[in-house]
Design a protein around this motif. Structure first.
Motif: not given
Length: 546
Positions: A191, A193-195, A299-300
């Motif tokens: 997961n 969730a970073t840029a 974010n994927s």
């Protein structure tokens, strides 16, 4: 084991094979050079793993740094497995098979994976690549889990392990156990969730301490094997591993560590390209698979999976995991005969409910099917014996003139309608079936600790009171007395006379599985009955056989 030729042929074949194996064990052991291997000190935990167990990723070398983080052991219990997972790396460091006893009559379950007698056998997996947590300079990740003990109560048990790296990427490593199953699904969830995008690469491997072969009777294969899209089943022994590192690319595939009756194997996704590799580090052999690099965008999330089997050599269960994995039930080069024979043996067991009686039943069926060959063999031997006086007369007539003697002999054979190879050809046709059954009884895990009757409580172990070997020797002696002696050379006759004694001693010294000796004994008894029927029929026709 039907005639003097059979006894001699099998004896020479078996003794030569065992002596060669013993010589190979003594003088051709792997020579392991550990001078170039970095020694890594780890905590005294059941895993005893190190960072240099991690394979090289597609992007370069893995840093040799060890973590000082505290890890723990998670215990998982199902109806067939008791497993321990080290939170450092999330490796399976111990596996006990609850339906299989360690030794016959023991209440302790069989220890397949773990540390025993100074040796190690564990299963490892992780994520390497540019951003894989197992490729970090801080060493392998230490996962967290909500529980330290898990118990399967329904059809499925999920054991999630979680790790969050310094950038905030969450990695969830989940083992999925199922009721009655020895195969475990591994599911990795990344997961991001970073840029920034991240790239990971799954590796799965099995590590085992390299060890030499056992005694002369312990001739089952111990080592690794693999399968590719082009090669369904290939062994890669410890010797091979020491000599050269394997590096093969394939679509799908599998890797396995094989031992007597049991196997552990990693099977990746079959629609992905994988690299099969081996390595030798600190006296331990490693075989594993590396998958393709997986890119996880910002974010994927992404999921990666594989299957790990740890259990008995159950051909049906293994084939469900991978179409070629059942080949690890290694019946040798005669597998195409052994497999249907084993199917027949299982069918008979289903009807009778006793493996010993099933062995007797399949022996009767096989010997009955081969009766025409047996009849041809003994008929030819009897005719050859009846020609001995004429052969002796020809020898006296022609003396040392071998050419004329040979021509006269062939003319005699033609006139009497006797084929000098008539006794050998049926034997050669029967030998593949004999050898195929040999591997069936040797390799079938169903016979491990299987009871027969009376004192025979384990068909995979030697007869504790040596009754079967002695009866086998007696049946050989009776067979020899009933059949005609076709050899005229005094030395060969003496060899044949002592053959039952030699085989009996051989069976007493080297403890063959009682199920195998039972088959040989029953086969001899049936042969004796068939000989009496064949000879009685020939004597009714006026032919003097004995």
């Amino acid at each position: 084991m039907e005639s003097q030729r059979t006894f001699l042929f099998i004896g020479l074949l078996l003794v030569s094979y065992l002596l060669f194996q013993e010589w190979n064990n003594d003088y051709n052991q792997p020579k392991i050079d550990t001078s170039a291997t970095t020694q890594v000190t780890t905590q005294n935990t059941p895993s005893a793993t190190s960072q240099n167990d991690v394979p090289v990723s597609s992007q370069g070398d893995v840093p040799m740094a060890a973590t000082k983080a505290i890890r723990s052991v998670i215990t998982i219990t199902t109806d067939v497995l008791a497993v321990q997972i080290d939170t450092k790396g999330g490796d399976i460091v111990e596996a006990k098979l609850l339906k299989h006893a360690e030794t016959h009559g023991s209440e302790d379950p069989y220890l397949l994976l773990g540390e025993f007698e100074g040796k190690q056998y564990i299963s490892q997996s992780g994520l390497i690549g540019l951003n894989g947590p197992d490729a970090s300079q801080d060493g392998r990740p230490v996962y967290t889990s909500s529980n330290t003990q898990y118990q399967l109560n329904g059809d499925e048990l999920r054991v999630p392990l979680t790790f969050v790296d310094a950038k905030g990427v969450e990695f969830t490593k989940t083992y999925v156990f199922k009721a009655g199953k020895y195969d475990v699904n591994l599911e990795y969830s990344v997961n991001n969730a970073t840029a920034d995008p991240v790239q990971v690469q799954l590796y799965t491997q099995v590590k085992r301490t390299i060890q030499a072969k056992g005694s002369m009777v312990d001739q089952t294969y111990l080592g690794t094997a693999y399968g590719t899209a082009e090669e369904p089943y290939e062994k890669y022994s410890f010797d091979d591993m020491v000599e050269a590192n394997l590096n093969k690319n394939t679509l799908g595939g599998y890797v396995a560590f094989i031992q007597h009756y049991f196997v552990s194997a990693w099977v990746p996704a079959q629609d992905s390209n994988n690299t099969i590799y081996t390595a030798v580090r600190n006296g331990q052999g490693i075989m594993g698979l590396k998958g393709e690099p997986v890119n996880v965008q910002a974010n994927s999330a992404a999921n990666i999976s594989a299957t790990y089997y740890m259990g008995p050599k159950d051909g049906d269960a293994l084939e469900q995991i991978h179409p070629d994995l059942d080949l690890t039930v290694d019946y040798g080069w005669l597998w195409f005969i052994s497999q249907p024979l084993f199917v027949l043996l299982k069918f008979l067991y289903g009807l009778i409910g006793n493996w010993g009686l099933a062995i007797i039943a399949i022996t009767i069926l096989v010997k009955s099917a081969l009766y025409p060959l047996t009849k041809a063999q003994y008929t030819s031997m009897a005719k050859m014996r009846m020609l001995q006086p004429k052969m002796q007369a020809l020898k006296e007539r022609y003396g040392d003139d071998r050419q004329k003697f040979g021509q006269a002999t062939m003319e005699l054979y033609r006139k009497e309608k006797v084929n000098p190879m008539g006794g050998c050809l049926p034997l050669l046709l029967q030998m593949p079936i004999f050898l195929a059954l040999f591997y069936v009884f040797l390799e079938s895990t169903e016979l491990r600790h299987a009871e027969f009757m009376f004192w025979l409580t384990d068909l995979s172990a030697a007869d504790p009171y040596y009754v079967l070997p002695i009866l086998f020797g007696a049946s050989m002696f009776l067979t020899q007395k009933l059949q005609p002696m076709t050899v005229t050379d005094p030395m060969q006759q003496k060899m044949m006379t002592y053959m039952p004694v030699v085989f009996t001693i051989f069976f007493l010294i080297f403890p063959f599985p009682s199920g195998l000796v039972l088959y040989w004994l029953v086969s001899n008894l049936i042969t004796i009955a068939q000989m009496l029927i064949i000879y009685r029929g020939m004597e009714k026709k006026g032919l003097k056989v004995r």
